[in-house]
Design an enzyme around this catalytic site. Structure first.
Site, PDB file in Angstrom:
ATOM      1  N   HIS A   4      67.884   6.868 -65.901  1.00  0.00           N
ATOM      2  CA  HIS A   4      68.100   8.480 -65.144  1.00  0.00           C
ATOM      3  C   HIS A   4      67.923   8.455 -63.687  1.00  0.00           C
ATOM      4  CE1 HIS A   4      67.352   9.036 -69.477  1.00  0.00           C
ATOM      5  NE2 HIS A   4      68.456   9.987 -69.517  1.00  0.00           N
ATOM      6  N   GLY A  20      59.946  20.890 -60.943  1.00  0.00           N
ATOM      7  CA  GLY A  20      60.900  20.921 -61.835  1.00  0.00           C
ATOM      8  C   GLY A  20      62.237  21.139 -61.193  1.00  0.00           C
ATOM      9  N   ARG A  24      63.805  22.007 -54.991  1.00  0.00           N
ATOM     10  CA  ARG A  24      62.469  22.248 -54.376  1.00  0.00           C
ATOM     11  C   ARG A  24      62.059  20.810 -53.748  1.00  0.00           C
ATOM     12  NH1 ARG A  24      58.786  23.664 -58.434  1.00  0.00           N
ATOM     13  NH2 ARG A  24      59.935  25.709 -58.539  1.00  0.00           N
ATOM     14  N   GLY A  89      54.576  23.181 -59.507  1.00  0.00           N
ATOM     15  CA  GLY A  89      55.768  24.012 -60.217  1.00  0.00           C
ATOM     16  C   GLY A  89      55.183  25.455 -59.919  1.00  0.00           C
ATOM     17  N   THR A  90      55.825  26.413 -60.476  1.00  0.00           N
ATOM     18  CA  THR A  90      55.887  27.530 -60.628  1.00  0.00           C
ATOM     19  C   THR A  90      55.258  28.158 -61.943  1.00  0.00           C
ATOM     20  OG1 THR A  90      57.814  28.155 -61.465  1.00  0.00           O
ATOM     21  CG2 THR A  90      57.405  28.287 -59.172  1.00  0.00           C
ATOM     22  N   MET A 180      56.049  24.781 -68.176  1.00  0.00           N
ATOM     23  CA  MET A 180      56.582  24.062 -69.316  1.00  0.00           C
ATOM     24  C   MET A 180      56.552  22.630 -69.089  1.00  0.00           C
ATOM     25  SD  MET A 180      60.264  26.471 -69.467  1.00  0.00           S
ATOM     26  CE  MET A 180      60.620  26.001 -71.028  1.00  0.00           C
ATOM     27  N   GLU A 181      55.473  22.031 -68.502  1.00  0.00           N
ATOM     28  CA  GLU A 181      55.750  20.423 -68.042  1.00  0.00           C
ATOM     29  C   GLU A 181      54.371  19.812 -68.441  1.00  0.00           C
ATOM     30  OE1 GLU A 181      57.404  22.376 -66.054  1.00  0.00           O
ATOM     31  OE2 GLU A 181      59.445  22.276 -66.633  1.00  0.00           O
ATOM     32  N   SER A 203      54.644  32.869 -59.837  1.00  0.00           N
ATOM     33  CA  SER A 203      55.898  33.275 -59.490  1.00  0.00           C
ATOM     34  C   SER A 203      56.136  34.405 -60.219  1.00  0.00           C
ATOM     35  CB  SER A 203      56.873  32.168 -59.893  1.00  0.00           C
ATOM     36  OG  SER A 203      57.014  31.934 -61.286  1.00  0.00           O
ATOM     37  N   ASP A 204      55.182  34.986 -61.120  1.00  0.00           N
ATOM     38  CA  ASP A 204      55.441  36.188 -62.043  1.00  0.00           C
ATOM     39  C   ASP A 204      54.335  36.373 -62.940  1.00  0.00           C
ATOM     40  OD1 ASP A 204      57.416  33.857 -63.393  1.00  0.00           O
ATOM     41  OD2 ASP A 204      56.444  35.150 -65.048  1.00  0.00           O
TER      42      ASP A 204
HETATM   43  O1  LIG Z   1      59.055  25.700 -60.998  1.00  0.00           O
HETATM   44  P1  LIG Z   1      59.192  24.670 -62.028  1.00  0.00           P
HETATM   45  O2  LIG Z   1      58.313  23.359 -61.473  1.00  0.00           O
HETATM   46  O3  LIG Z   1      60.603  24.292 -62.508  1.00  0.00           O
HETATM   47  O4  LIG Z   1      58.081  24.880 -63.300  1.00  0.00           O
HETATM   48  C1  LIG Z   1      58.575  26.410 -64.124  1.00  0.00           C
HETATM   49  O5  LIG Z   1      59.776  27.048 -64.023  1.00  0.00           O
HETATM   50  C2  LIG Z   1      60.569  26.725 -64.883  1.00  0.00           C
HETATM   51  C3  LIG Z   1      61.038  27.864 -65.721  1.00  0.00           C
HETATM   52  O6  LIG Z   1      61.588  28.836 -64.930  1.00  0.00           O
HETATM   53  C4  LIG Z   1      59.936  25.648 -65.669  1.00  0.00           C
HETATM   54  O7  LIG Z   1      60.156  24.325 -65.403  1.00  0.00           O
HETATM   55  C5  LIG Z   1      58.398  25.989 -65.487  1.00  0.00           C
HETATM   56  O8  LIG Z   1      57.496  24.999 -65.962  1.00  0.00           O
HETATM   57  O1  LIG Z   2      57.399  28.637 -67.624  1.00  0.00           O
HETATM   58  C1  LIG Z   2      57.155  29.459 -66.700  1.00  0.00           C
HETATM   59  C2  LIG Z   2      57.372  29.437 -65.393  1.00  0.00           C
HETATM   60  C3  LIG Z   2      57.331  30.538 -64.416  1.00  0.00           C
HETATM   61  N1  LIG Z   2      56.963  31.694 -65.227  1.00  0.00           N
HETATM   62  C4  LIG Z   2      57.069  31.871 -66.399  1.00  0.00           C
HETATM   63  O2  LIG Z   2      56.886  32.966 -67.069  1.00  0.00           O
HETATM   64  N2  LIG Z   2      57.157  30.889 -67.417  1.00  0.00           N
END
Ligand SMILES: O=P(O)(O)O[C@H]1O[C@H](CO)[C@@H](O)[C@H]1O
Ligand SMILES: O=c1cc[nH]c(=O)[nH]1
Length: 235
Positions: A4, A20, A24, A89-90, A180-181, A203-204
């Site tokens: 990949h 992710g 970015r 990440g976020t 998520m990672e 981010s939220d």
């Molecule tokens: O901003 P990234 O690095 O993508 O990380 C977060 O944002 C994504 C979800 O919107 C998922 O990948 C989560 O882990």
């Molecule tokens: O995985 C994620 C990333 C940012 N914000 C969320 O709520 N979930």
């Protein structure tokens, strides 16, 4: 080259930032690297290598989720010899005192993913950050006056849960935020004996429902990039 990644052997640095979002990755390379060269274009999952304060460094998009990101982390370690993997990440905050735009350093990562159940035969493995990297990142963030939280996070396979309130159980156990990672990254780092850290920007907010825009997430979370790049210096 790997399945990949179409970088040449030796083209990726030992220290790699892992957002992710591939855009970015481009933003990081264009904003922070001297002489960035794109090393990957496969599937549009952009990756760049350049120098930062005189040291070779790379950035590689991983896509969203443990499944996608583990493909890149596997190949970066196994096929390119990467040693220091810093996710940038976020995340979504679970806690009233962890605010939008604050930094979160993931000391450990819970997960609802099945990957480690399969890997460890339904016994629990605790995925944790490299302590040295974590300490450096924390000291750098504190010195610069960035509001920073250190603790446990959730790496979820699911962004849109059927039961929105499911996060409250994890929040009650002190988990700071969801992404998520990280659990996949920390597990592979342990397997291969390399260093890993996850630096996040909120981010939220699941409690207040406050949000940031996609453009802001892509472009403006530069504090965490500075922390990650400076934590990786001299490794
Ligand atoms: O901003 P990234 O690095 O993508 O990380 C977060 O944002 C994504 C979800 O919107 C998922 O990948 C989560 O882990
Ligand atoms: O995985 C994620 C990333 C940012 N914000 C969320 O709520 N979930």
């Amino acid at each position: 080259m790997s399945v990949h990644l179409n970088a040449e052997p030796g083209q990726i640095a030992e220290t790699v930032l892992l957002p992710g979002d591939p855009l970015r990755a481009r933003h990081i390379a264009e904003t922070f690297f001297e002489h960035p060269v794109q090393h990957n274009s496969v599937r549009g999952m952009l990756g760049y290598t350049g120098t930062y304060r005189g040291q070779r460094v790379s950035v590689q998009g991983t896509g969203m989720g443990i499944a996608s990101s583990m493909i890149y982390v596997n190949e970066l370690i196994r096929d390119y010899g990467c040693q220091n993997l810093i996710r940038v990440g976020t995340c979504g905050s679970y806690q009233p005192d962890v605010h939008v735009r604050d930094l979160v350093l993931a000391q450990a990562a819970c997960t609802d993913s099945n990957i480690n159940n399969i890997r460890f035969g339904h016994k629990n493995f605790a995925p944790i950050a490299d302590f040295g990297l974590l300490l450096r990142a924390y000291q750098i963030a504190r010195e610069r006056g960035f509001t920073t939280h250190v603790g446990n996070i959730m790496s979820s396979d699911t962004f849109y849960h059927d039961d929105f309130d499911q996060y409250k159980l994890w929040a009650a156990y002190g988990v700071l935020a969801v992404e998520m990672e990280a659990a996949g990254l920390y597990t592979l780092a342990a397997k291969h004996g390399v260093k890993a850290l996850t630096v996040l920007t909120v981010s939220d907010h699941l409690v207040t429902r406050e949000e940031t825009t996609a453009e802001e997430r892509q472009q403006t979370f530069n504090q965490m990039i500075e922390v990650a790049l400076d934590a990786g210096l001299g490794l």
